[in-house]
Scaffold this motif. Structure first.
Motif, mmCIF file in Angstrom:
data_model
loop_
_atom_site.group_PDB
_atom_site.id
_atom_site.type_symbol
_atom_site.label_atom_id
_atom_site.label_comp_id
_atom_site.label_asym_id
_atom_site.label_seq_id
_atom_site.Cartn_x
_atom_site.Cartn_y
_atom_site.Cartn_z
ATOM 1 N N ALA A 17 0.838 -1.198 0.000
ATOM 2 C CA ALA A 17 0.000 0.000 0.000
ATOM 3 C C ALA A 17 0.874 1.248 0.000
ATOM 4 O O ALA A 17 1.828 1.352 0.780
ATOM 5 C CB ALA A 17 -0.923 0.004 1.217
ATOM 6 N N VAL A 18 0.555 2.182 -0.875
ATOM 7 C CA VAL A 18 1.301 3.425 -0.995
ATOM 8 C C VAL A 18 0.306 4.585 -1.060
ATOM 9 O O VAL A 18 -0.900 4.390 -1.253
ATOM 10 C CB VAL A 18 2.203 3.440 -2.254
ATOM 11 N N VAL A 19 0.808 5.774 -0.890
ATOM 12 C CA VAL A 19 -0.008 6.979 -1.021
ATOM 13 C C VAL A 19 -0.179 7.278 -2.504
ATOM 14 O O VAL A 19 0.800 7.467 -3.228
ATOM 15 C CB VAL A 19 0.640 8.170 -0.300
ATOM 16 N N THR A 20 -1.403 7.297 -2.983
ATOM 17 C CA THR A 20 -1.668 7.467 -4.407
ATOM 18 C C THR A 20 -1.531 8.930 -4.813
ATOM 19 O O THR A 20 -1.612 9.852 -3.987
ATOM 20 C CB THR A 20 -3.072 6.967 -4.749
ATOM 21 N N ARG A 21 -1.356 9.108 -6.096
ATOM 22 C CA ARG A 21 -1.222 10.462 -6.631
ATOM 23 C C ARG A 21 -2.537 11.232 -6.532
ATOM 24 O O ARG A 21 -2.552 12.429 -6.257
ATOM 25 C CB ARG A 21 -0.769 10.382 -8.091
ATOM 26 N N ARG A 22 -3.656 10.534 -6.746
ATOM 27 C CA ARG A 22 -4.945 11.210 -6.651
ATOM 28 C C ARG A 22 -5.216 11.683 -5.229
ATOM 29 O O ARG A 22 -5.758 12.771 -5.021
ATOM 30 C CB ARG A 22 -6.066 10.267 -7.124
ATOM 31 N N ALA A 23 -4.828 10.878 -4.253
ATOM 32 C CA ALA A 23 -5.030 11.281 -2.860
ATOM 33 C C ALA A 23 -4.209 12.528 -2.533
ATOM 34 O O ALA A 23 -4.695 13.447 -1.859
ATOM 35 C CB ALA A 23 -4.671 10.139 -1.925
ATOM 36 N N ARG A 24 -2.967 12.582 -2.999
ATOM 37 C CA ARG A 24 -2.149 13.777 -2.755
ATOM 38 C C ARG A 24 -2.743 15.007 -3.434
ATOM 39 O O ARG A 24 -2.739 16.105 -2.870
ATOM 40 C CB ARG A 24 -0.720 13.534 -3.240
ATOM 41 N N MET A 25 -3.258 14.823 -4.653
ATOM 42 C CA MET A 25 -3.849 15.953 -5.369
ATOM 43 C C MET A 25 -5.103 16.454 -4.647
ATOM 44 O O MET A 25 -5.311 17.669 -4.507
ATOM 45 C CB MET A 25 -4.191 15.539 -6.800
ATOM 46 N N LEU A 26 -5.948 15.529 -4.172
ATOM 47 C CA LEU A 26 -7.149 15.935 -3.450
ATOM 48 C C LEU A 26 -6.807 16.619 -2.126
ATOM 49 O O LEU A 26 -7.477 17.574 -1.716
ATOM 50 C CB LEU A 26 -8.040 14.720 -3.208
ATOM 51 N N ARG A 27 -5.774 16.147 -1.454
ATOM 52 C CA ARG A 27 -5.397 16.790 -0.203
ATOM 53 C C ARG A 27 -4.866 18.206 -0.464
ATOM 54 O O ARG A 27 -5.154 19.139 0.296
ATOM 55 C CB ARG A 27 -4.349 15.940 0.511
ATOM 56 N N ARG A 28 -4.092 18.391 -1.541
ATOM 57 C CA ARG A 28 -3.629 19.744 -1.874
ATOM 58 C C ARG A 28 -4.813 20.656 -2.203
ATOM 59 O O ARG A 28 -4.830 21.824 -1.809
ATOM 60 C CB ARG A 28 -2.655 19.706 -3.051
ATOM 61 N N SER A 29 -5.799 20.120 -2.936
ATOM 62 C CA SER A 29 -6.983 20.929 -3.254
ATOM 63 C C SER A 29 -7.741 21.296 -1.983
ATOM 64 O O SER A 29 -8.189 22.438 -1.822
ATOM 65 C CB SER A 29 -7.889 20.152 -4.215
ATOM 66 N N SER B 167 -4.063 26.633 10.180
ATOM 67 C CA SER B 167 -3.443 25.303 10.111
ATOM 68 C C SER B 167 -4.332 24.399 9.271
ATOM 69 O O SER B 167 -5.120 23.599 9.793
ATOM 70 C CB SER B 167 -3.252 24.718 11.515
ATOM 71 N N PRO B 168 -4.280 24.529 7.943
ATOM 72 C CA PRO B 168 -5.097 23.675 7.079
ATOM 73 C C PRO B 168 -4.628 22.224 7.140
ATOM 74 O O PRO B 168 -3.601 21.921 7.757
ATOM 75 C CB PRO B 168 -4.885 24.281 5.692
ATOM 76 N N PRO B 169 -5.364 21.308 6.530
ATOM 77 C CA PRO B 169 -4.958 19.892 6.560
ATOM 78 C C PRO B 169 -3.533 19.701 6.058
ATOM 79 O O PRO B 169 -3.100 20.339 5.098
ATOM 80 C CB PRO B 169 -5.970 19.210 5.629
ATOM 81 N N ALA B 170 -2.804 18.824 6.734
ATOM 82 C CA ALA B 170 -1.393 18.594 6.394
ATOM 83 C C ALA B 170 -1.275 18.051 4.984
ATOM 84 O O ALA B 170 -2.074 17.225 4.542
ATOM 85 C CB ALA B 170 -0.763 17.637 7.397
ATOM 86 N N LEU B 171 -0.268 18.525 4.265
ATOM 87 C CA LEU B 171 -0.044 18.064 2.893
ATOM 88 C C LEU B 171 0.536 16.658 2.851
ATOM 89 O O LEU B 171 0.352 15.939 1.871
ATOM 90 C CB LEU B 171 0.896 19.039 2.176
ATOM 91 N N LYS B 172 1.218 16.251 3.897
ATOM 92 C CA LYS B 172 1.814 14.928 3.931
ATOM 93 C C LYS B 172 0.766 13.915 4.386
ATOM 94 O O LYS B 172 0.197 14.035 5.471
ATOM 95 C CB LYS B 172 3.020 14.902 4.875
ATOM 96 N N LEU B 173 0.528 12.922 3.554
ATOM 97 C CA LEU B 173 -0.505 11.923 3.809
ATOM 98 C C LEU B 173 0.108 10.641 4.341
ATOM 99 O O LEU B 173 1.246 10.293 4.011
ATOM 100 C CB LEU B 173 -1.276 11.610 2.526
ATOM 101 N N THR B 174 -0.664 9.946 5.140
ATOM 102 C CA THR B 174 -0.311 8.596 5.552
ATOM 103 C C THR B 174 -1.018 7.593 4.653
ATOM 104 O O THR B 174 -1.931 7.947 3.898
ATOM 105 C CB THR B 174 -0.695 8.362 7.015
ATOM 106 N N VAL B 175 -0.600 6.354 4.735
ATOM 107 C CA VAL B 175 -1.214 5.318 3.898
ATOM 108 C C VAL B 175 -2.680 5.127 4.281
ATOM 109 O O VAL B 175 -3.551 4.937 3.412
ATOM 110 C CB VAL B 175 -0.426 3.998 4.044
#
Length: 626
Positions: A67-79, A205-213
């Motif tokens: 399991a890895v952090v997906t690209r779509r999840a990172r993009m949604l978190r940045r949005s 303090s918006p949601p952290a950009l670094k995601l966990t699995v």
């Protein structure tokens, strides 16, 4: 024996056409032995034409995908990060605008004791408004303490939810604070009434950009189910954070405030932060600290003035902006992951900045820049990798070198620390030539690295070098080993060319003396008609599918012929435009002629067949009557 010999001959004829690989892979078995083995065996032989497949139970199971952090999840978190920044910024702008309304300012002025107003004028410099620490610590603190006591008493008794504007009006009227921003808004309104330049500050303090699995999996599940992000976009609480969280008041003297006030002191020409809950002037780095080892409690700190202009002042309140706070912001996103994320926040704030940069704004920006440059040197070796001011030798890329090697600004765990401004990029001879620079005659390569093939021809050359037992290498040079390319001048109307009959014009400085660059694509034909010497200009190369194709942009001509060529090109443009108009008119005439002919033919056909059809109808009518 005869049957065995015949079977062996048939087997030899069948295997004669097989390759040697098949002979090595399979072992021949005499047919007679196979028949004997079949007779001795008790197992039944399946009939011809049937196939039996048996899957063993002991086969190895498929390996589970990591399991890895997906690209779509990172993009949604940045949005989500960006949207929350925008919403909170607009909310603070609305609060600042509410402080300027006549009703709120009138109520704020009526609540200020006369003693507080009188003591403001003491020890004032004529024509300048100064905020004194003794006034803030004595009168201002005494004035705000009553609101703080009422707020703490009524904090848990307020149940009904009201709009922010109505809540603040009720707070000013009844002196009962129910939200964390009520006291800072009152302080800002009061200072603006007293002719101070005050800004409302907020820590975001918006949601952290670094995601966990786990967070990535939750976002993917919510996207696949079509239920939207919802709470899945929120960061999951960690065990350490849950353990460190203790019950207590969300605002007060000992808590880190999310809202406070900044007032400009015209004597010292500095912005001074005031804690609205204690009424004291505090140090900026101490006001927003979450703990002893923390650099800043917030990732973004915004200041909104009375006109609604927004400014990012995080660098004033963070003790270690570069190494700690910046990693929590959009500036910490790598260009490889999202090249536009780092510049988005600066572009967004430009829309809300003051239209004209005043001397006060320029002075503040210079102060923030100095604070950033004076940021503490990283203590961990991993922090040097992305630090914009300091670098270690281990963090350099293969084509980077430190020049000059001095000064050495420090040492961390036995490794020298250098300034990142002294990091120079090394390039090959061809790369420097495409930048308009040539290698000096006595220059020695700084580094030699393995060559990388960008085209099919270069790959063939590398294969030839490898076949000859030599490793394909390329020499790298620094900018201090290069000099500006000086092409030969134009002599007797002849443009100097390279071995391919072209002019390398990668930069404007590579234009030969006495020559002019004509960008028009039809200039070559005009020069040929006029008998003027010219050469195609190569401005770069296009790499596609392993092939390097030169990019042409006009021609290079003698300078004395440039005006003649320009006039000829202008005349050709007029002729081409006139010819285009004539052709358009001819096409229109042909189309009109075709239309008129078609209409005339249709009229004749209708007239002819209409008469015949009428006669036929009359004849049929007469026959019917008979």
């Amino acid at each position: 024996m005869d049957s065995c010999e015949q079977a062996e001959k048939q087997g030899a004829q069948q295997t004669a056409g097989m390759s040697s690989d098949d002979d090595e892979e399979f072992e021949e078995v005499p047919p007679c032995q196979a028949d004997a083995a079949a007779e001795d065996s008790d197992d039944s032989v399946p009939e011809l034409g049937t196939v039996e497949l048996t899957v063993g139970e002991g086969s190895e199971p498929a390996k589970k995908r990591r399991a890895v952090v997906t690209r779509r999840a990172r993009m949604l978190r940045r949005s989500h990060h960006m949207v929350e920044l925008i919403c909170q910024q607009v909310a603070v702008q609305v609060m600042s605008h509410k402080c300027n309304t006549p009703e709120v300012q009138a109520r704020s002025l009526s609540l200020i004791p006369a003693m507080v107003v009188e003591r403001i004028g003491e020890h004032q410099v004529p024509g300048k408004r100064e905020i004194r620490r003794d006034w803030a610590s004595a009168d201002l603190h005494c004035f705000l303490s009553a609101f703080q006591a009422l707020k703490i008493q009524q904090r848990h008794q307020h149940q009904r939810q009201e709009p922010a504007a109505d809540e603040f009006s009720r707070f000013v009227e009844r002196r009962t604070a129910t939200r964390a921003w009520h006291q800072p808004m009152l302080l800002v309104s009061m200072l603006r009434v007293l002719a101070f330049d005050a800004r409302l500050c907020v820590g975001l303090s918006p949601p952290a950009l670094k995601l966990t699995v786990q967070e990535s999996e939750a976002i993917e599940r919510s996207c696949q189910s079509g239920a939207g992000l919802g709470p899945c976009a929120q960061p999951l609480p960690s065990k350490a954070a849950a353990k460190a969280k203790k019950p207590g008041p969300q605002w007060g003297r000992d808590a880190v405030p999310q809202y406070w006030c900044e007032v400009f002191n015209q004597v010292s020409e500095q912005w001074m932060p005031i804690n609205a809950y204690s009424g004291t002037i505090e140090r900026a780095t101490q006001l927003a600290r979450a703990g002893r080892g923390s650099a800043c409690a917030f990732a973004y700190i915004l200041a909104v003035d009375g006109a609604g202009h927004v400014r990012d002042v995080t660098r004033r309140y963070s003790r270690d902006f570069v190494n700690t706070t910046q990693r929590q912001r959009l500036e910490g996103v790598s260009e490889r992951e999202d090249p536009r994320a780092a510049a988005w926040w600066a572009q967004w704030l430009e829309r809300w900045a003051a239209p004209a940069a005043s001397p006060r704004a320029q002075q503040e920006e210079a102060e923030l820049a100095r604070r950033t440059q004076r940021s503490t040197m990283p203590r961990r070796l991993a922090d040097f990798a992305h630090n914009p001011y300091y670098v270690l030798q281990r963090n350099l890329a293969q084509n980077e070198v430190i020049y000059p090697a001095e000064p050495i600004v420090g040492t961390v765990r036995g490794e020298h620390v250098f300034l990142r401004a002294n990091v120079q990029r090394l390039r090959s001879r061809m790369a420097w030539m495409r930048m308009g620079r040539s290698i000096a005659a006595d220059a020695q390569p700084i580094r030699t690295v393995r060559q990388r093939a960008a085209t099919a021809r270069a790959r063939q050359a590398m294969d030839a070098e490898a076949a000859a037992g030599r490793e394909p290498l390329v020499a790298l040079f620094g900018e201090w080993q290069t000099q500006q390319i000086r092409p030969p001048p134009v002599v007797d109307g002849r443009v100097p060319r390279n071995d391919f009959g072209r002019v390398d014009l990668f930069t404007p400085a590579m234009l030969p003396p006495g020559a002019a660059h004509v960008h028009d694509p039809g200039a070559a034909r005009v020069c040929a008609d006029l008998g003027i010497d010219c050469a195609p200009a190569v401005t770069g190369f296009d790499f596609r599918r392993g092939v390097s194709t030169p990019v042409f942009d006009g021609v290079v001509v003698p300078l004395e012929s440039a005006d003649v060529i320009a006039d000829a090109l202008q005349a050709r443009r007029h002729e081409a435009a006139a010819q285009e108009r004539a052709d358009r008119e001819q096409r229109a005439v042909r189309r009109w002629r075709r239309l008129l002919v078609a209409l005339r033919v249709r009229a004749e056909v209708d007239a002819t067949f209409a008469t015949r059809s009428a006669r036929t109808e009359q004849a049929s009518a007469k026959g019917g009557l008979l």
